[in-house]
Design a protein around this motif. Structure first.
Motif, short mmCIF file in Angstrom:
data_model
loop_
_atom_site.label_atom_id
_atom_site.label_comp_id
_atom_site.label_asym_id
_atom_site.label_seq_id
_atom_site.Cartn_x
_atom_site.Cartn_y
_atom_site.Cartn_z
N LEU A 20 40.54 -2.61 69.67
CA LEU A 20 41.05 -3.61 70.61
C LEU A 20 39.96 -4.07 71.56
N GLU A 35 48.24 -2.45 68.91
CA GLU A 35 47.42 -3.23 67.98
C GLU A 35 48.32 -3.73 66.86
N GLU A 36 48.08 -4.92 66.36
CA GLU A 36 49.08 -5.55 65.50
C GLU A 36 49.32 -4.86 64.16
N HIS A 62 41.73 4.31 63.10
CA HIS A 62 42.75 3.32 62.81
C HIS A 62 42.98 3.28 61.30
N THR A 97 37.39 3.83 67.21
CA THR A 97 37.18 3.13 68.48
C THR A 97 36.16 3.93 69.29
N LYS A 104 45.69 -8.69 68.34
CA LYS A 104 44.71 -8.67 67.25
C LYS A 104 43.57 -7.73 67.66
N SER A 105 42.85 -7.20 66.65
CA SER A 105 41.73 -6.33 66.95
C SER A 105 40.55 -6.68 66.06
N LEU A 109 46.99 3.22 71.64
CA LEU A 109 45.76 3.08 70.83
C LEU A 109 45.91 3.91 69.56
N CYS A 151 49.02 -1.40 63.83
CA CYS A 151 49.04 0.04 64.09
C CYS A 151 50.18 0.73 63.33
#
Ligand SMILES: [Ca+2]
Ligand SMILES: [Ca+2]
Ligand SMILES: [Ca+2]
Ligand SMILES: [Ca+2]
Ligand SMILES: [Ca+2]
Ligand SMILES: [Ca+2]
Lengths: 345, 345, 345, 345
Positions: C112, C81-82, C140, C148, C106-107, C136, C84
């Protein structure tokens, strides 16, 4: 059952004083620069070694590898002794992490020849990697705890400076070297740009090593330590034991050396055991037991029945290491046991 | 002015037949797999070396490095001879690209001792890198073009197989080795899992080397070649000269060896020049000219005035290399010139 | 002075119970496999997460990086993920250590889109790196502690399995995720092949994180941990606090979440402060204070005078983190202080 | 059978004049610095691009990767466009070779937003990799041969200079960009510290690309080129064709652009084919054929029966590339064939 554990000085447990220091340790978040105990240890270490700055790492391997990463760039070449810890026991990190080639030199019982070092420095040529670091190890583990004399350290350091190449010292047991040489540890450290030394091993701290060098070097090294995951939060617990190690344990190593000597002389008298007394300078005794007809493995199994642990190395080379938890009396017991085992074999 | 160029066999220019083959070469896009001439060269090379598949690379360095990358993983260790091309002349690529450590062994004039190789293979231990490749070099450049005998190749290969470790052969001059051993080149190649050999050097192609091995190996290696930028489009021009090299030039190397021998015997008779005739097996003559009082640099400058080029190595070690463009008559001229220079010095 | 420290949950000091556990810890030499307390922690962690094996590491960064090194080979590509932690805060280790390229997606608030993940997997082609890992992060961090959902974890895991690609979960705060989702932590962990989670942060241990996975995976990972210098000797002190963290602290996180919620709702009512209540799922509150006319730096300086610490991020994005040492009353104090500061500005 | 080959401009075969130049090329040993034709090409290239020095490489991939290796250190981060050649088609080399992380930015049809670039530069922080390079691609291949305007190049270059970060330009098709912008190629190159451009592709040379930059940069880069195996001996053959490419082929590219435009307008009129005429700036036409009901694979199979080759990309995105060997008449034939195929489907 409590064993007489002569396998290594890494088996040393922390002292009661260390446990108490850990219990009471004032801690903070080291990544925020708020760890009072880590800061105290690092200042003490830098001061003792005569360097500008210091950094706590989680192991000798991390200290050596981060130092090499900081001194070099991938594609360069470093000069090392052919049996040094860095290329023997650090999982190939030199290639994986620093991406450097090694030029491994033969030594005389762990002591490099300065002329060989100078000859190994590469001239400028598009085919050659650039020589960018010289690594020394003092005391030298695999050579049996042997000490590189100050004059040799100095001579190699001068060659390094002439060629603008830094020197890193793997000083895992530098306090043993200083004890043997009867000098302040600074007298050794001053002939290296960076030094790694261990708080564990003979100094008995449960975890931790320290890297010292210039402020710039340590600042760069902190970033590599973080990348390897060595940046910890409340690391003051580790540092608290390390402070005790530096204050108390660095001064008592002569006792371990005396015990090693006593052990070596006793072993030499046992038929079938060979060793070079000249290499018994600190707390390690390397023997060749081939004359007994036993392998190291066989001897270690028999000794275990007597409550004694030794490293069962390859074939007939057997290493004994003395430390804080090994008394003269236990050495006597060990000699008795070995003599008996050898006689009965 | 046309020099007698004894610096290396890399200076060889392509033959007229090669130029014509290049001129007429049928070419396509090799990345699309549409290069008929490259395909032809690769099939011919695989066939000649007795392997399943082959891949054209732009240089011996690329061939060796891609092979090491393909056989190993970073953090592993490879066994090499201490003066081999791979660690001497390939810009530290072993650390930068493959990320492997090297275990460098001493040799007897370029020939490894199989027992040393076996001893160097690491046992399984969390401290140790895994030994994942053995590299040989036949003929051995820095040892003076010496040849590793078939039996030694075989013995090392059997050790390797016993330990499940692949063998890579730097066979830059494998056709010189085969010529000396009077065997088909396959007899050498069969004791290695991958072989790199050069189309340039003694074979006179302007550019290019070839890696051979199993189909799987070559398929993996193609990806690494692409990553290093060795994937070319209309590479048939290079391949066209390579095909001439393989068809014509591999059969005439005895002439170069005879000339090297003739040169070596002449040099040996010149006062102050020393060499080991036993190592003059192929097209390289390594000499020690220290007895003349001249350095290599001084001799090379004086020879240049006579229209003769030699490599001015370090100090007193001077290397002469014979090749397609060096006739016996030019050797005679060279010997005359050196004799005169030495006498007058 | 004792501050109300809302900068991060990494600032948490160990509890008195942890200090006592450390004091009494039974320790041994972990490299010899003789560390009873480390072994106990690792077994407990594996059991709790529902995996075969576990390994103590010194930090979350070390756990993530070792996992990536173990799953991949250099030259491959991993999907992340960009924003993370792995590519934001781990010092570029992904390139330096694992040598892999990242495909950053992108998320939606840290979550995601499974379809994006599948699309990012590379087909086989000589030009492309091989996609070899999906990473993952749950919760986050930079998205504000967002969770998530299980179904998304499952969907991505099934895609991964279909393509034979392993999934690594950066579960630094996985117990916060489990608390939010009201599931056993195993229900999350089962949709990843390896999981890293932290004993420090919300769980209050002073040092340490754990990686869990299959036995094979952990065995391979131990070698990389050793290379990075994460192999420690008497690491039982760290493990002792970690055991308390797992036994006691994993069950009380709802309190931190409630406090974060309470803080968020209070902040939302202060003019000039904006935040998305939907993202306040666990113990992190991300705000935009641009409407107050103050930068984060300005607010943090003023709050410090009130005995309150916050992270002065870039510009106007201010992050608050609740934890064991933050009570509801301290949240009230914080809200009062901010309201006053904003009003007076 | 001779196909109308619209797959790529890499399929271009060398011209007769190139073959003749190669046949007559004066060659020498480039590693000894004795290659007159390579030297001539490198001087010509440096001069044309307005840089101090130039270096011939074997492919665009090698030129880009060597440039990145030369500008950066492992563990740093580089800023790239998310669909650039460097991270899409270079086999993950950025991670494997340079060991850098990538910060991939979205663009507007291949043109980066300078503000995004500036925002992506990392502030100094121990958690962050250092941003050490910005990579641009002009023309941008995957965006359809689009051109980054001079003002944007300039703006990004000024940001880079402000932050002391070098800019590398992947100018594989920089002469197409210059043709479109109607400027001397130097006007583009001056906003980059290093530029790679291809002699193959639209310029029709069989092999080879060139990197230009400062003398220092090129000297360092030569060492990395050697490590990757790009150091060749008699490389003058490649250079000879490259000289023709630079002298003759750089001036005729408008013709290819006109043909691409003509093709694009024709395709746009075919029902079911969509394309953005605004992106048809140079010699590439990207289309979406989903409206035809055919996949790219299906269309390419049908076109092959008409003697026309196109790249059968994924799904419905079909790319056409014009070049020296594609005339307007062949475009007409292609349009006729596609129209017929679409109608009959
Ligand atoms: Ca200890
Ligand atoms: Ca470095
Ligand atoms: Ca040649
Ligand atoms: Ca590999
Ligand atoms: Ca904590
Ligand atoms: Ca072409």
């Amino acid at each position: 059952m409590k064993y007489i554990d002569l396998r290594s000085d890494t088996v040393t447990l922390p002292t009661q004083e260390m446990r108490e220091a850990m219990y009471k340790a004032e801690v903070g978040d080291d990544v925020y620069g708020e760890e009072p105990t880590v800061r105290k240890l690092e200042e003490m270490a830098a001061e003792m070694l005569g360097k500008e700055a210091a950094m706590l790492v989680t192991s000798g391997t991390q200290g050596n590898q981060v130092s090499i990463m900081t001194h070099t760039h991938p594609g360069e070449e470093i000069i090392v002794e052919e049996n040094c810890h860095i290329i023997t026991y650090e999982v190939g990190g030199v290639g994986y992490l620093a991406g450097v080639q090694t030029k491994a030199l033969k030594s005389n019982k762990g002591v490099l020849n300065p002329a060989d070092v100078e000859k190994a420095i590469r001239p400028k040529d598009i085919h050659y990697p650039v020589t960018s670091l010289i690594c020394l190890e003092n005391t030298h583990n695999r050579a049996g705890g042997t000490v590189t004399p100050i004059e040799i350290m100095k001579e190699i350091y001068e060659i390094a400076q002439k060629h603008n190449i830094p020197v890193h010292l793997d000083g895992a047991r530098i306090f043993n070297a200083a004890t043997y040489l009867k000098v302040d540890v600074r007298e050794i450290a001053k002939y290296a740009d960076s030094v790694m030394f261990c708080l564990s091993k003979g100094l008995c701290a449960p975890i931790g090593s320290v890297v010292v060098g210039t402020k710039d070097f340590i600042e760069k090294a902190r970033k590599y330590r973080k990348m390897l995951g060595g940046g910890m939060r409340q690391a003051g617990f580790i540092a608290a034991a390390g402070i005790v190690a530096l204050e108390k344990m660095t001064k008592r190593l002569q006792e371990d050396h005396d015990n090693a000597r006593f052990l070596a002389e006793g072993l030499k008298n046992i038929p079938g055991i060979n060793l070079d007394l000249e290499t018994v300078q600190t707390n390690i005794v390397m023997t060749d037991i081939s004359g007994t007809g036993m392998t190291g493995k066989e001897l270690s199994l028999r000794l275990k029945e007597h409550g004694i642990l030794i490293n069962d190395g390859n074939d007939f080379a057997v290493r004994f290491v003395t430390h804080y938890y090994i008394s003269k009396k236990e050495i006597e017991k060990t000699l008795d046991a070995i003599e008996k085992i050898v006689r009965q074999f």
